[in-house]
Motif scaffolding. Structure first.
Motif, PDB file in Angstrom:
ATOM      1  N   ILE A 128      13.253   0.006  -6.666  1.00  0.00           N
ATOM      2  CA  ILE A 128      12.271   0.846  -7.352  1.00  0.00           C
ATOM      3  C   ILE A 128      11.941   1.996  -6.420  1.00  0.00           C
ATOM      4  O   ILE A 128      11.637   1.781  -5.239  1.00  0.00           O
ATOM      5  N   GLU A 129      12.010   3.211  -6.929  1.00  0.00           N
ATOM      6  CA  GLU A 129      11.564   4.354  -6.142  1.00  0.00           C
ATOM      7  C   GLU A 129      10.138   4.671  -6.562  1.00  0.00           C
ATOM      8  O   GLU A 129       9.868   4.905  -7.737  1.00  0.00           O
ATOM      9  N   ASP A 130       9.225   4.644  -5.581  1.00  0.00           N
ATOM     10  CA  ASP A 130       7.829   4.906  -5.912  1.00  0.00           C
ATOM     11  C   ASP A 130       7.614   6.410  -6.096  1.00  0.00           C
ATOM     12  O   ASP A 130       8.502   7.215  -5.801  1.00  0.00           O
ATOM     13  N   PRO A 131       6.450   6.802  -6.625  1.00  0.00           N
ATOM     14  CA  PRO A 131       6.199   8.221  -6.903  1.00  0.00           C
ATOM     15  C   PRO A 131       6.250   9.122  -5.673  1.00  0.00           C
ATOM     16  O   PRO A 131       6.333  10.337  -5.795  1.00  0.00           O
ATOM     17  N   PHE A 132       6.241   8.539  -4.468  1.00  0.00           N
ATOM     18  CA  PHE A 132       6.205   9.319  -3.245  1.00  0.00           C
ATOM     19  C   PHE A 132       7.564   9.356  -2.539  1.00  0.00           C
ATOM     20  O   PHE A 132       7.675   9.840  -1.430  1.00  0.00           O
ATOM     21  N   GLY A 133       8.599   8.798  -3.185  1.00  0.00           N
ATOM     22  CA  GLY A 133       9.947   8.844  -2.631  1.00  0.00           C
ATOM     23  C   GLY A 133      10.313   7.685  -1.735  1.00  0.00           C
ATOM     24  O   GLY A 133      11.377   7.680  -1.132  1.00  0.00           O
ATOM     25  N   ASN A 134       9.466   6.677  -1.639  1.00  0.00           N
ATOM     26  CA  ASN A 134       9.793   5.480  -0.870  1.00  0.00           C
ATOM     27  C   ASN A 134      10.600   4.530  -1.747  1.00  0.00           C
ATOM     28  O   ASN A 134      10.439   4.501  -2.958  1.00  0.00           O
ATOM     29  N   LEU A 135      11.464   3.750  -1.123  1.00  0.00           N
ATOM     30  CA  LEU A 135      12.306   2.819  -1.855  1.00  0.00           C
ATOM     31  C   LEU A 135      11.804   1.400  -1.642  1.00  0.00           C
ATOM     32  O   LEU A 135      11.659   0.951  -0.500  1.00  0.00           O
ATOM     33  N   LEU A 136      11.528   0.699  -2.722  1.00  0.00           N
ATOM     34  CA  LEU A 136      11.120  -0.699  -2.677  1.00  0.00           C
ATOM     35  C   LEU A 136      12.335  -1.508  -3.109  1.00  0.00           C
ATOM     36  O   LEU A 136      12.783  -1.407  -4.248  1.00  0.00           O
ATOM     37  N   ARG A 137      12.900  -2.285  -2.196  1.00  0.00           N
ATOM     38  CA  ARG A 137      14.114  -3.048  -2.473  1.00  0.00           C
ATOM     39  C   ARG A 137      13.741  -4.530  -2.565  1.00  0.00           C
ATOM     40  O   ARG A 137      13.291  -5.135  -1.603  1.00  0.00           O
ATOM     41  N   PHE A 138      13.928  -5.100  -3.752  1.00  0.00           N
ATOM     42  CA  PHE A 138      13.614  -6.508  -3.997  1.00  0.00           C
ATOM     43  C   PHE A 138      14.904  -7.305  -3.973  1.00  0.00           C
ATOM     44  O   PHE A 138      15.905  -6.920  -4.568  1.00  0.00           O
ATOM     45  N   HIS A 195       0.862  -1.171   0.000  1.00  0.00           N
ATOM     46  CA  HIS A 195       0.000   0.000   0.000  1.00  0.00           C
ATOM     47  C   HIS A 195       0.904   1.229   0.000  1.00  0.00           C
ATOM     48  O   HIS A 195       1.706   1.414   0.916  1.00  0.00           O
ATOM     49  N   LEU A 196       0.794   2.066  -1.014  1.00  0.00           N
ATOM     50  CA  LEU A 196       1.618   3.256  -1.170  1.00  0.00           C
ATOM     51  C   LEU A 196       0.754   4.481  -0.935  1.00  0.00           C
ATOM     52  O   LEU A 196      -0.388   4.532  -1.372  1.00  0.00           O
ATOM     53  N   SER A 197       1.323   5.462  -0.248  1.00  0.00           N
ATOM     54  CA  SER A 197       0.535   6.638   0.085  1.00  0.00           C
ATOM     55  C   SER A 197       1.376   7.892  -0.022  1.00  0.00           C
ATOM     56  O   SER A 197       2.556   7.893   0.313  1.00  0.00           O
ATOM     57  N   GLU A 198       0.758   8.964  -0.477  1.00  0.00           N
ATOM     58  CA  GLU A 198       1.426  10.257  -0.472  1.00  0.00           C
ATOM     59  C   GLU A 198       0.970  11.108   0.704  1.00  0.00           C
ATOM     60  O   GLU A 198       1.254  12.290   0.766  1.00  0.00           O
ATOM     61  N   ASN A 199       0.306  10.485   1.665  1.00  0.00           N
ATOM     62  CA  ASN A 199      -0.159  11.164   2.861  1.00  0.00           C
ATOM     63  C   ASN A 199       1.055  11.721   3.617  1.00  0.00           C
ATOM     64  O   ASN A 199       1.980  10.994   3.953  1.00  0.00           O
ATOM     65  N   LYS A 200       1.070  13.009   3.906  1.00  0.00           N
ATOM     66  CA  LYS A 200       2.201  13.660   4.577  1.00  0.00           C
ATOM     67  C   LYS A 200       2.496  13.033   5.939  1.00  0.00           C
ATOM     68  O   LYS A 200       3.628  13.074   6.414  1.00  0.00           O
ATOM     69  N   ARG A 201       1.505  12.441   6.562  1.00  0.00           N
ATOM     70  CA  ARG A 201       1.684  11.803   7.864  1.00  0.00           C
ATOM     71  C   ARG A 201       2.690  10.647   7.796  1.00  0.00           C
ATOM     72  O   ARG A 201       3.351  10.320   8.763  1.00  0.00           O
ATOM     73  N   PHE A 202       2.802  10.024   6.617  1.00  0.00           N
ATOM     74  CA  PHE A 202       3.682   8.866   6.449  1.00  0.00           C
ATOM     75  C   PHE A 202       4.941   9.204   5.658  1.00  0.00           C
ATOM     76  O   PHE A 202       5.648   8.323   5.202  1.00  0.00           O
TER      77      PHE A 202
END
Length: 78
Positions: free
Chosen positions: A62-72, A11-18
């Motif tokens: 993979i860097e998601d659109p919200f700046g999180n890094l998904l490392r496989f 679950h990916l979110s651009e919510n500023k809280r996260f």
């Protein structure tokens, strides 16, 4: 937003809280095939080519659109 594959849901979110620059580490199999599948989609996602690490795994990020890094990560066969 949610992405799912083979029973894994992220679950990916651009919510500023996260907004913390999260790194999600995912153990997987067939990483090279996953990379090929993503490349064939001709999407604009920012992903690295799978590379062999010093600790004998194959890893792709993979860097998601919200700046999180998904490392496989896939363990190499012994």
């Amino acid at each position: 937003m949610q992405i799912s594959r083979n029973g894994l849901s992220l679950h990916l979110s651009e919510n500023k809280r996260f907004e913390t620059g999260v790194i999600a580490f995912v153990e997987c199999k067939a990483l090279n095939q996953f990379y090929t599948d993503l490349m064939n989609r001709k999407s604009t996602i920012d992903l690295s080519k799978p590379e062999i690490t010093n600790w004998q795994t194959i890893q792709m990020e993979i860097e998601d659109p919200f700046g999180n890094l998904l490392r496989f990560n896939e363990a190499l066969a012994e």
